[in-house]
Design a protein around this motif. Sequence first.
Motif, PDB file in Angstrom:
ATOM      1  N   UNK A 135       0.825  -1.204   0.000  1.00 54.01           N
ATOM      2  CA  UNK A 135       0.000   0.000   0.000  1.00 54.01           C
ATOM      3  C   UNK A 135       0.862   1.258   0.000  1.00 54.01           C
ATOM      4  N   UNK A 136       1.923   1.237   0.826  1.00 60.59           N
ATOM      5  CA  UNK A 136       2.792   2.410   0.923  1.00 60.59           C
ATOM      6  C   UNK A 136       3.590   2.644  -0.353  1.00 60.59           C
ATOM      7  N   UNK A 137       3.698   1.608  -1.190  1.00 63.10           N
ATOM      8  CA  UNK A 137       4.495   1.735  -2.412  1.00 63.10           C
ATOM      9  C   UNK A 137       3.890   2.738  -3.386  1.00 63.10           C
ATOM     10  N   UNK A 138       2.637   3.135  -3.143  1.00 61.07           N
ATOM     11  CA  UNK A 138       2.048   4.196  -3.965  1.00 61.07           C
ATOM     12  C   UNK A 138       2.775   5.516  -3.762  1.00 61.07           C
ATOM     13  N   UNK A 139       3.462   5.664  -2.624  1.00 58.29           N
ATOM     14  CA  UNK A 139       4.276   6.851  -2.370  1.00 58.29           C
ATOM     15  C   UNK A 139       5.605   6.705  -3.105  1.00 58.29           C
ATOM     16  N   UNK A 140       5.901   7.628  -3.995  1.00 56.99           N
ATOM     17  CA  UNK A 140       7.075   7.525  -4.851  1.00 56.99           C
ATOM     18  C   UNK A 140       8.376   7.389  -4.096  1.00 56.99           C
ATOM     19  N   UNK A 141       8.566   8.174  -3.028  1.00 58.40           N
ATOM     20  CA  UNK A 141       9.808   8.121  -2.267  1.00 58.40           C
ATOM     21  C   UNK A 141       9.955   6.796  -1.539  1.00 58.40           C
ATOM     22  N   UNK A 142       8.865   6.328  -0.900  1.00 57.71           N
ATOM     23  CA  UNK A 142       8.917   5.037  -0.203  1.00 57.71           C
ATOM     24  C   UNK A 142       9.219   3.915  -1.195  1.00 57.71           C
ATOM     25  N   UNK A 143       8.576   3.981  -2.362  1.00 60.85           N
ATOM     26  CA  UNK A 143       8.764   2.940  -3.369  1.00 60.85           C
ATOM     27  C   UNK A 143      10.216   2.913  -3.862  1.00 60.85           C
ATOM     28  N   UNK A 144      10.772   4.086  -4.117  1.00 63.48           N
ATOM     29  CA  UNK A 144      12.124   4.176  -4.681  1.00 63.48           C
ATOM     30  C   UNK A 144      13.203   3.778  -3.682  1.00 63.48           C
ATOM     31  N   UNK A 145      13.041   4.203  -2.428  1.00 60.90           N
ATOM     32  CA  UNK A 145      14.129   4.031  -1.470  1.00 60.90           C
ATOM     33  C   UNK A 145      13.941   2.871  -0.495  1.00 60.90           C
ATOM     34  N   UNK A 146      12.721   2.313  -0.420  1.00 60.82           N
ATOM     35  CA  UNK A 146      12.477   1.228   0.533  1.00 60.82           C
ATOM     36  C   UNK A 146      11.930  -0.011  -0.179  1.00 60.82           C
ATOM     37  N   UNK A 147      10.777   0.137  -0.826  1.00 60.26           N
ATOM     38  CA  UNK A 147      10.044  -1.039  -1.291  1.00 60.26           C
ATOM     39  C   UNK A 147      10.749  -1.754  -2.443  1.00 60.26           C
ATOM     40  N   UNK A 148      11.111  -1.014  -3.487  1.00 62.17           N
ATOM     41  CA  UNK A 148      11.761  -1.666  -4.626  1.00 62.17           C
ATOM     42  C   UNK A 148      13.137  -2.219  -4.250  1.00 62.17           C
ATOM     43  N   UNK A 149      13.980  -1.507  -3.500  1.00 64.76           N
ATOM     44  CA  UNK A 149      15.257  -2.108  -3.094  1.00 64.76           C
ATOM     45  C   UNK A 149      15.083  -3.377  -2.259  1.00 64.76           C
ATOM     46  N   UNK A 150      14.072  -3.401  -1.372  1.00 63.01           N
ATOM     47  CA  UNK A 150      13.842  -4.585  -0.560  1.00 63.01           C
ATOM     48  C   UNK A 150      13.443  -5.767  -1.431  1.00 63.01           C
ATOM     49  N   UNK A 151      12.491  -5.552  -2.349  1.00 67.25           N
ATOM     50  CA  UNK A 151      11.992  -6.628  -3.199  1.00 67.25           C
ATOM     51  C   UNK A 151      12.989  -7.065  -4.260  1.00 67.25           C
ATOM     52  N   UNK A 152      13.932  -6.203  -4.581  1.00 64.91           N
ATOM     53  CA  UNK A 152      14.850  -6.485  -5.683  1.00 64.91           C
ATOM     54  C   UNK A 152      16.212  -6.984  -5.200  1.00 64.91           C
ATOM     55  N   UNK A 153      16.770  -6.313  -4.208  1.00 62.18           N
ATOM     56  CA  UNK A 153      18.097  -6.677  -3.720  1.00 62.18           C
ATOM     57  C   UNK A 153      18.067  -7.301  -2.328  1.00 62.18           C
ATOM     58  N   UNK A 154      17.162  -6.808  -1.468  1.00 61.75           N
ATOM     59  CA  UNK A 154      17.108  -7.338  -0.110  1.00 61.75           C
ATOM     60  C   UNK A 154      16.775  -8.815  -0.078  1.00 61.75           C
ATOM     61  N   UNK A 155      15.728  -9.201  -0.787  1.00 58.31           N
ATOM     62  CA  UNK A 155      15.319 -10.605  -0.832  1.00 58.31           C
ATOM     63  C   UNK A 155      16.288 -11.464  -1.638  1.00 58.31           C
ATOM     64  N   UNK A 156      17.144 -10.830  -2.410  1.00 57.57           N
ATOM     65  CA  UNK A 156      18.100 -11.554  -3.262  1.00 57.57           C
ATOM     66  C   UNK A 156      19.276 -12.114  -2.453  1.00 57.57           C
ATOM     67  N   UNK A 157      19.582 -11.482  -1.331  1.00 58.21           N
ATOM     68  CA  UNK A 157      20.796 -11.803  -0.587  1.00 58.21           C
ATOM     69  C   UNK A 157      20.731 -13.175   0.074  1.00 58.21           C
ATOM     70  N   UNK A 158      21.844 -13.902   0.014  1.00 58.53           N
ATOM     71  CA  UNK A 158      21.897 -15.225   0.649  1.00 58.53           C
ATOM     72  C   UNK A 158      21.719 -15.114   2.155  1.00 58.53           C
ATOM     73  N   UNK A 159      22.142 -13.997   2.728  1.00 52.85           N
ATOM     74  CA  UNK A 159      21.967 -13.779   4.166  1.00 52.85           C
ATOM     75  C   UNK A 159      20.488 -13.756   4.542  1.00 52.85           C
ATOM     76  N   UNK A 160      19.632 -13.260   3.633  1.00 55.76           N
ATOM     77  CA  UNK A 160      18.190 -13.250   3.902  1.00 55.76           C
ATOM     78  C   UNK A 160      17.668 -14.673   4.021  1.00 55.76           C
ATOM     79  N   UNK A 161      18.159 -15.569   3.145  1.00 60.49           N
ATOM     80  CA  UNK A 161      17.725 -16.959   3.207  1.00 60.49           C
ATOM     81  C   UNK A 161      18.146 -17.620   4.518  1.00 60.49           C
TER      82      UNK A 161
END
Length: 488
Positions: A135-161
């Motif tokens: 829901x918060x991803x509708x906010x451009x700043x939140x989407x750019x600096x939090x949501x997209x990095x988390x979904x793209x790089x954060x979840x990608x990291x082996x440490x997350x697994x």
Amino acid sequence: MIDRSRCIFGNEISEKTYKKACQSKEKYIKKFGDDSDKEYYVSLKKNPVLGDDFSLIDVMLPSDQKEDDSFDLEKGIILGNIRMGFGHYRISIAMASAAHALGYTPYWMDLNSFEQTTCTKIIAHQNKLYSLGSRLSKNGLFNKYVWEPLNYEGFKALSYNAIDQKNAELMAPVYRHIPKTMPVIATHVWGAQAAVHAGMKNVVNAIPDNWPMALHYAEGSLHLVQTKNAYNGYKILNGMDKKHVLKPLPDEALQYVGHYIDHELVAHIEEDCKKRINRKKEKKAMRFLLTIGGAGAQREIFEAIIKALLPYIKRKEVVLYINVGDYKKVWKKMKKSIPSMKAFVVEHDNDFNETREFAKKALTDEIEGIHGFYHENIFEAVYTTNLLMRSCDVLVTKPSELAFYPVPKLFIKRVGKHEMWGAIHSAEIGDGTLECRDIDHTLQMIDMFLHNDHYLEDMCHNIIHNKELGIYDGAYKAVEYAIKMKGE
């Protein structure tokens, strides 16, 4: 129980990350308790919505009964899943459809439905956070600096697994009284990780995304992917520890199978595409199916589409199907925002039998207007899109799990950068558009479908060709691999 947070496919996890994983598990124990010593007996019940369609049986727990010996140990397959949006449910329904078509009995095991368990409490907590982020991803700043990095790089990291694996140890008790040799097809990684931690012997991990992320690893299971891009990325753990080269997965841990699609959709591809081509050639009303899931984060885009299409609907040149799933508030807000659509709306409100009849009728009859669908039951909400898909000409959706379905698709703006790769894959095999990241480009593609004589027809021919190549056979192959594992 093997500690799968210290070393993942031969790649050692740092002591700092391991301590963080243990702290995460302890945090959840403090918050939700540890029920590792509890006996969660199970009971079985025919699924009230899809039981007749696919012989689907719900796994219910906890149960007062001490043992349940009514599992079909020869033909039974456990479908381990969670509700997090509609995607993982939809993929599990595809698996149930394929299993039934191949003569097997699917058992539905939703790890997010056992409210008394620590497993469900953790998943519900995570789901709440994910929905908030959407829901918060509708906010451009939140989407750019939090949501997209988390979904793209954060979840990608082996440490997350490593952290997820430690948390998933708390989910294992729900599998305790499932016969250990029964095959499990998990359509969310937690279902696979929990099954492996619980000692299930034959676990298939059906990975949904085309963007390889370590989030989806469940070592000890067979990992299946829908695309060659995903295969290559998951094989070498590409970019999952920044610039470090990691040890690859063994060959027996990973297979490419194609898209996870329901049997009834695959079986009718040629017939349905021919009807789409004929409607276009005969200048009959073009049918657009709009699917609104999750938090309704893209309602504004759909409202713009509806407003643009209203003149065509009035002239009976366009028909709209709008499935809001189980989000009735979204439908109410939409009607309030576009009062001019009221004259054309037919509501299919929480009557699944009536929805089934409409979907069947639409396969052969002429239809008109705007048809809005709402169903309180999640199975009905999800499967309504599948029922309507066969008679629609264009599916309008974000590039989520629906990016892989064999129907011409118009992709609107993603929710999470990882979804971008679903649209890229679809565009490359020719069954969908590029991702339209704003309203203007979305309306441009609407115009292309309406006024270009060949755009829709080309997609239909590509879909038929893709079927010949086996691209849509992933659900069948997932079932076959699960049964093969049991036989080994």
